[in-house]
Design a protein around this motif. Structure first.
Motif, PDB file in Angstrom:
ATOM      1  N   LEU A   1      -1.038  -0.048   8.878  1.00  0.00           N
ATOM      2  CA  LEU A   1      -0.289  -1.922   8.300  1.00  0.00           C
ATOM      3  C   LEU A   1      -1.514  -2.361   9.050  1.00  0.00           C
ATOM      4  O   LEU A   1      -0.558  -3.932   8.039  1.00  0.00           O
ATOM      5  CB  LEU A   1       1.070  -0.923   9.250  1.00  0.00           C
TER       6      LEU A   1
ATOM      7  N   TYR B   1      12.228   7.224  -7.529  1.00  0.00           N
ATOM      8  CA  TYR B   1      13.588   6.378  -7.660  1.00  0.00           C
ATOM      9  C   TYR B   1      14.819   7.097  -8.915  1.00  0.00           C
ATOM     10  O   TYR B   1      16.067   7.305  -8.404  1.00  0.00           O
ATOM     11  CB  TYR B   1      13.919   5.002  -8.307  1.00  0.00           C
TER      12      TYR B   1
ATOM     13  N   GLN C   1       4.595   7.300 -10.745  1.00  0.00           N
ATOM     14  CA  GLN C   1       5.327   8.003  -8.109  1.00  0.00           C
ATOM     15  C   GLN C   1       6.278   7.279  -8.848  1.00  0.00           C
ATOM     16  O   GLN C   1       7.527   7.827  -7.662  1.00  0.00           O
ATOM     17  CB  GLN C   1       4.358   8.096  -8.392  1.00  0.00           C
ATOM     18  N   ALA C   2       6.489   5.961  -8.417  1.00  0.00           N
ATOM     19  CA  ALA C   2       7.437   4.903  -8.199  1.00  0.00           C
ATOM     20  C   ALA C   2       8.715   5.284  -9.477  1.00  0.00           C
ATOM     21  O   ALA C   2       9.580   5.601  -8.177  1.00  0.00           O
ATOM     22  CB  ALA C   2       7.486   3.873  -8.157  1.00  0.00           C
TER      23      ALA C   2
ATOM     24  N   THR D   1      12.152   0.216  -1.074  1.00  0.00           N
ATOM     25  CA  THR D   1      11.571   1.399  -0.349  1.00  0.00           C
ATOM     26  C   THR D   1      10.171   2.153  -0.103  1.00  0.00           C
ATOM     27  O   THR D   1       9.801   1.977   0.492  1.00  0.00           O
ATOM     28  CB  THR D   1      12.045   2.969  -0.180  1.00  0.00           C
ATOM     29  N   PHE D   2       9.687   2.079  -2.072  1.00  0.00           N
ATOM     30  CA  PHE D   2       8.649   2.233  -1.916  1.00  0.00           C
ATOM     31  C   PHE D   2       7.552   1.331  -1.918  1.00  0.00           C
ATOM     32  O   PHE D   2       5.899   1.477  -2.045  1.00  0.00           O
ATOM     33  CB  PHE D   2       8.885   3.213  -3.193  1.00  0.00           C
ATOM     34  N   ILE D   3       8.141   0.222  -1.936  1.00  0.00           N
ATOM     35  CA  ILE D   3       7.126  -0.531  -1.206  1.00  0.00           C
ATOM     36  C   ILE D   3       7.053  -0.936   0.474  1.00  0.00           C
ATOM     37  O   ILE D   3       6.940  -2.289   0.803  1.00  0.00           O
ATOM     38  CB  ILE D   3       6.540  -1.983  -1.923  1.00  0.00           C
ATOM     39  N   SER D   4       7.759   0.204   0.981  1.00  0.00           N
ATOM     40  CA  SER D   4       7.947  -0.837   2.233  1.00  0.00           C
ATOM     41  C   SER D   4       6.634  -0.789   3.689  1.00  0.00           C
ATOM     42  O   SER D   4       6.990  -1.637   4.485  1.00  0.00           O
ATOM     43  CB  SER D   4       8.291   0.914   3.106  1.00  0.00           C
ATOM     44  N   ASN D   5       5.850  -0.074   3.116  1.00  0.00           N
ATOM     45  CA  ASN D   5       4.886  -0.788   3.919  1.00  0.00           C
ATOM     46  C   ASN D   5       3.511  -2.093   3.442  1.00  0.00           C
ATOM     47  O   ASN D   5       3.338  -2.964   4.847  1.00  0.00           O
ATOM     48  CB  ASN D   5       3.648   0.681   3.503  1.00  0.00           C
ATOM     49  N   SER D   6       4.530  -2.697   2.648  1.00  0.00           N
ATOM     50  CA  SER D   6       4.355  -4.259   1.874  1.00  0.00           C
ATOM     51  C   SER D   6       4.829  -4.800   3.102  1.00  0.00           C
ATOM     52  O   SER D   6       4.811  -5.538   3.619  1.00  0.00           O
ATOM     53  CB  SER D   6       4.569  -4.537   1.174  1.00  0.00           C
TER      54      SER D   6
ATOM     55  N   ILE E   1      12.413   7.919   4.464  1.00  0.00           N
ATOM     56  CA  ILE E   1      12.459   7.780   2.891  1.00  0.00           C
ATOM     57  C   ILE E   1      11.968   8.384   1.925  1.00  0.00           C
ATOM     58  O   ILE E   1      11.742   8.708   1.462  1.00  0.00           O
ATOM     59  CB  ILE E   1      10.976   6.987   3.723  1.00  0.00           C
TER      60      ILE E   1
ATOM     61  N   ARG F   1       4.611  -1.469  -7.360  1.00  0.00           N
ATOM     62  CA  ARG F   1       4.952  -1.011  -7.339  1.00  0.00           C
ATOM     63  C   ARG F   1       5.442  -0.015  -6.340  1.00  0.00           C
ATOM     64  O   ARG F   1       6.603   1.085  -5.565  1.00  0.00           O
ATOM     65  CB  ARG F   1       5.139   0.297  -8.329  1.00  0.00           C
TER      66      ARG F   1
ATOM     67  N   ASN G   1       3.740   1.603  -1.770  1.00  0.00           N
ATOM     68  CA  ASN G   1       2.438   1.074  -1.003  1.00  0.00           C
ATOM     69  C   ASN G   1       3.353   1.250   0.052  1.00  0.00           C
ATOM     70  O   ASN G   1       4.570   0.798   0.531  1.00  0.00           O
ATOM     71  CB  ASN G   1       2.978  -0.838  -1.050  1.00  0.00           C
ATOM     72  N   VAL G   2       3.290   2.993  -0.239  1.00  0.00           N
ATOM     73  CA  VAL G   2       4.113   3.647   0.776  1.00  0.00           C
ATOM     74  C   VAL G   2       3.718   5.056   1.925  1.00  0.00           C
ATOM     75  O   VAL G   2       2.422   5.528   0.983  1.00  0.00           O
ATOM     76  CB  VAL G   2       5.378   4.344   0.357  1.00  0.00           C
TER      77      VAL G   2
END
Ligand code: GTP
Ligand code: SF4
Ligand code: MG
Lengths: 604, 386
Positions: free
Chosen positions: A572, B229, B224-225, B374-379, B245, A553, A555-556
């Protein structure tokens, strides 16, 4: 260069054999020291344990030959070729190869522990080789030492006349002179037969600078530096660059004559041509018949080795080839897996052996490995067809009617104080053991024999045996026969896709339990993905266990302004690197540890 | 001559007291003298920068005073710096000039606000963080929620039209409803810009230690997620549009300065540990005060070496930054600086992400992040970096 001039009558070739930890290597230390064979500055305990793995774990896994000169009480100078051997069951092949180079053995028994399972097994090996056995009772310094009881056991269990047993303490250096005299007195000199040159290769190793080095026991004739030799089984001629002896390090000499133990460095091009058990002869004047050599050995367990970095397949093959020179019990053949790529299916004499090989590959050859779950070799018969041997669960025939599946059983000898008979028998039953016999080996100790599926023995049987007998029971086992069992193949599906390297063949009754445990384990090991990942264990088309890894949920990077950019980019890139090190099945990345997790499941 | 736009960041590394979660380059000043010395060094650094040929004849379209707590600067000091910049470089007409201001750091807010407004500051970024006094205490902030509200009112009263509020969520033990109450109250302050930051608790900070010792729970990432949202929905209903973000603004009120970071605009950083991006290279100033002042006294720029990435890596870094914004990445914008091959390879990767529903195509060769990810944008970003 060392001179080699000693009367053949004054040569004594012997091995030190015993149950694990009964003090072989320590005893060798005392012998080396009393004969001034090692520089006192270079000395360190368990001197002959040279491998890093041996030193770190305090256990011998390699035979180690060493030449010693000893001036006996009779005024004569004797040449002793001593071979220290491992005591662990998984390395008994080292013992049997050592014995073929000897006329006698020191059978060492711990004065407090008494005769144990590998004492018996190694004694039988020595007997089969017609060697003279010198019983040595070690650790008499221990307060719990009971040499008389040990003598009784030697007589009762092994039928050895123990009157001549030498009492020593390797630790305290007690009884060493008596032992040296006993060696000279009881171990016979090599029988010198006239004949053309014949030497048995009993071991070998690969040296980065010098190539393949053969360890040879000469039975007849002579091999000289500069001559050309012939490896009889390989049928290959090679020029001898150097011959020498282990004194204790490799020391060149002019020649190796019948009765001698030493090494030969010949320009062996293809190291696969150097085979332990082969006979070397003089190419100019070759012997007609090779020496008997060694019985081939069958691995007990198999697993797949894959290098973590899939580009390193060649390096892995090279390393295996070289390591196999120094471990002739290791067998390997190419294998490929949909998930792990190209690798090797390797065979071992047990899990400890497997562990040591993996560690040696990693340390001595700088290879980083993924090992798949160990398995025994099954025999599967499809209706109307010949049985096939399966040492890789992914070869299990699917969608066909299976007539029968057989698994290897071993004959296990357990020696235990009588008070633990109950727990030991319960354990054996739990492991699907079939009782064979029970005999008293002394007033307080018994030998229990069981037929047990090898697959039950290799994992945690030994640990459990030790814990249910407070460390007193010991175990030895040999292959017995293949017998039909209720077995099935357990598959693991990750993200609905079957993962070949996670399949295993299990007893039907434990399938549910094992499937659940593996799936639970994987749930902890596989990282969360952007989507949820179902994990399933299945027997055939029946799902027996299921878990789901929820989708990630968060990873930001909340804040990313001017000063943060470089650091965040590196973060990254690191995430990407981490992903690359994993193996992917469909969209799912599986970390390498996951493939080992099955082993842990098997062990519990 | 038509020069590309240029931005200036000015770092003020002092705070009254360190907050419990902070690992930025900031510390309490030993004395007023130290601050004066720093401001002095800063103006010297600006002079040194103005000598370098890359900046000859260029002026700034945005300036940002960040920290630390730049609201600890006196009005005179701010004016000195702004005047210095004007003289040495020039400030464009209509330039955005922002300063970060923390409630509780200014003794007479009304006065200070009107003075700095007069000095040329036209945008405020206020470190409200929370409007719950227990949370403010947990964060180790110096102000109460009432202080924060008064501070914002004073700013508006002083004539600031552009006011941004910073808020933090995802605190240890914070519930979603607590967070939404803070957010509601922040919305009533009618700022034109709100940033919401998920709390990060770096190792070594007092808050991290309190969590390790068990005094506070580790924040729940699922929660947090959810908070993120939920905030998104609330802010959009209140008329704020998300444009990055963590950043929301009334239409047309985005922070132009911060947009430079995400849109490959060049910027100069002045001050301790400040970063610059000039001519495709990234520089960073030293983060040790003594070294910083010493270098400048010696007439040298206090830079700690530059980094120029290989084309492929540089392009992908820029793409990731652009994808942080809701405008997304427009590959055609890169054709001047990068080879056709680099760009089309990146295009292929992005098209692959689009097929997986991770990004959305917004036009030919243009993509934005799928909002629900958006909240997993790093992935997702980690799939396109080098
Ligand atoms: N008290 C006592 N301890 C001894 C004696 N000899 C060996 N030991 C100890 O027994 C342990 C095992 O000794 P090793 O010499 O490594 O035994 P080993 O038979 O070579 O063991 P493996 O090669 O692993 O089978 C070590 O801790 C030694 O210090 C002895 O005479 N007395
Ligand atoms: S005010 Fe900002 S920079 Fe200063 S200590 Fe607090 S969080 Fe850090
Ligand atoms: Mg040993």
């Amino acid at each position: 260069m060392l001179s080699n001039n000693v009367s053949r009558d004054n040569i004594r070739n012997f091995s030190i054999i015993a149950h694990v930890d009964h003090g072989k290597s320590t005893l060798a230390d005392r012998i080396l020291q009393m004969t001034n064979s090692v520089d006192s500055r270079a000395f360190r305990p368990q001197y002959l344990d040279r491998l890093e793995v041996e030193r770190e774990r305090g256990v011998t896994v390699k035979l180690q030959a060493v030449r010693i000169d000893y001036k006996a009480d009779d005024g004569n100078c004797y040449r002793l070729n001593l071979i220290d051997t491992p005591g662990h069951v998984d390395f008994s092949y080292e013992v049997s190869r050592s014995l073929a180079a000897c006329e006698g053995v020191l059978l060492v028994v711990d004065a407090a522990q008494g005769v144990e399972a590998q004492t018996v097994a190694n004694f039988h090996l020595a007997q089969e080789n017609d060697l003279v056995i010198v019983p040595v009772i070690n650790k008499i310094d221990l307060p719990t030492a009971d040499p008389q009881r040990v003598k009784d056991e030697l007589e009762l269990v092994l039928g050895i006349d123990s009157d001549n047993a030498v009492l020593v303490s390797a630790k305290e250096g007690i009884g060493i002179s008596e032992l040296m005299e006993a060696i000279v007195k009881y171990v016979p000199p090599p029988k010198i037969e006239k004949g053309l040159a014949r030497g048995l290769i009993f071991d070998s190793h690969y040296d980065k600078y010098r190539g393949a080095i053969a360890y040879v026991r000469m039975f007849t004739g002579v091999i000289r530096a500069g001559s050309t030799i012939n490896f009889m089984a390989a049928g290959r001629d090679c020029e001898v660059n150097e011959v020498g002896v282990f004194a204790p390090d490799m020391t060149p000499c002019e020649k190796l004559e019948s009765g001698d133990v030493g090494y030969v460095i010949a320009g062996v091009k293809n190291i696969k041509e150097l085979k332990v058990g082969d006979t070397v002869t003089d190419a100019a004047n070759p012997a007609l018949e090779p020496l008997p050599g060694y019985r081939g050995i069958q691995p007990m367990v198999y697993c797949g080795y894959f290098s973590t970095d899939s580009d390193k397949y060649e390096d892995l093959r090279d390393a295996l080839e070289k390591l196999a020179l120094n471990d002739s019990a290791l067998v390997y053949e190419p294998e490929s897996s949909a998930v792990l790529g190209f690798g090797f299916r390797c065979g071992f004499l047990g899990l400890f052996h497997m562990d040591i090989i993996q560690e040696r590959l990693e340390r001595e050859y700088d290879i980083s490995l993924v090992a798949t779950a160990p398995t025994v070799m099954y025999r599967v018969t499809v209706y109307g067809e010949e049985p096939i041997e399966i040492k890789n669960p992914s070869e299990y025939p699917e969608n066909v009617k299976i007539d029968k599946i057989e698994e290897p059983f071993v004959r296990a000898q357990i020696l235990t104080p009588e008070e633990y008979i109950g727990p030991v028998m319960e354990l054996a039953k739990d492991k699907r053991g079939e009782f064979v016999s029970m005999d008293y080996i002394s007033e307080m100790r018994v030998k229990i024999v069981y037929l047990i599926p090898l697959s039950e023995v290799i994992f945690d049987f030994f640990d459990k045996l030790k814990s249910c007998s407070r460390g007193f029971a010991s175990l030895d086992y040999q292959y017995d026969s293949y017998r039909p069992s209720k077995l099935c193949k357990l598959d693991i599906l990750v993200g609905e896709k079957k993962v070949d390297s996670l399949s295993m063949i299990v007893h039907s009754e434990s399938a549910y339990h094992k499937g659940r445990r593996i799936v639970e384990k994987l749930r902890k090991l596989i990282p969360r993905h952007m989507f949820q990942v179902p994990l399933q264990a299945a027997v055939g088309s029946r799902i027996i266990s299921r878990e789901t890894i929820p989708a990630i949920r968060k990873n930001v990077t909340a804040k990313c302004y001017g000063g943060d950019i470089t650091r965040k980019r590196k973060l990254l890139e690191k995430q990407k690197e981490g992903k690359k090190r994993m193996k992917s099945v469909g969209n799912v990345d599986i970390p390498q540890e996951a493939f080992l997790s099955i082993l842990e499941v098997e062990k519990k | 001559m038509n020069t590309p736009p240029l931005s200036l960041y000015i770092h003020f590394p002092f705070c009254i007291r360190k907050c419990a979660y902070c690992d930025f380059v900031s510390s309490p000043a030993a004395s007023r003298k130290e601050i004066t010395a720093y401001i002095n060094a800063l103006s010297h650094e600006l002079r040194l920068l103005s000598f370098s040929h890359e900046f000859r004849g260029r002026s700034f379209s945005t300036i940002f005073f960040g920290g630390g707590t730049p609201s600890l600067m006196r009005n005179r000091e701010i004016k000195t710096i702004i005047d210095c910049v004007k003289d040495l470089f020039g400030i464009e007409d209509g330039a955005e000039v922002s300063i970060e201001a923390n409630p509780g750091s200014v003794t007479k807010p009304a006065e200070w606000f009107s003075q700095i407004h007069a000095a040329g500051i036209n945008r405020l970024s206020i470190g409200v963080q929370s409007l719950d006094d227990r949370e403010l205490a947990l964060l180790g902030r110096l102000h109460t929620s009432a202080d924060a509200e008064r501070f914002v009112h004073a700013a508006t009263a002083a004539g600031f039209g552009a006011v941004a509020l910073d808020l933090i969520y995802g605190l240890p033990g914070q519930t979603a409803s607590h967070w939404l109450i803070t957010l509601d109250r922040a919305i009533t302050l009618s700022a034109d810009h709100i940033s919401i930051y998920c709390l990060e608790i770096p190792p070594g900070t007092p808050l991290r230690q309190s969590i390790q010792s068990g005094e506070f729970p580790e924040p729940d990432t699922e929660l947090q997620a959810d908070m993120y949202y939920a905030a998104l929905e609330k802010l959009e209903n209140a008329g704020y549009k998300r444009y990055e973000i963590s950043n929301f603004a009334a239409p047309g009120r985005e922070c132009r300065h911060n947009l430079t970071y995400w849109t490959a605009v060049e910027y100069i950083g002045a001050g301790l540990a400040a970063s610059s991006y000039v001519d495709g290279s990234r520089y960073k100033n030293v983060s040790d005060m003594k070294t910083y002042v010493g270098r400048i006294r010696a007439g040298r720029l206090p830079r700690e070496g530059g980094e120029r990435l290989a084309a492929r890596r540089a392009l992908r870094e820029l793409a990731v930054m652009a994808l942080r914004t809701t405008a997304g990445v427009e590959l055609d914008r890169f054709t001047d600086a990068f080879s056709h091959r680099e760009i089309s390879e990146l295009g292929t990767d992005l098209a692959g992400l689009e097929r997986q529903g991770l990004v959305i195509a917004t036009g030919r060769n243009s993509y934005r992040l799928a909002p629900e990810h958006t909240f997993i944008s790093n992935s997702i970003f980690s799939l396109i970096v080098c």
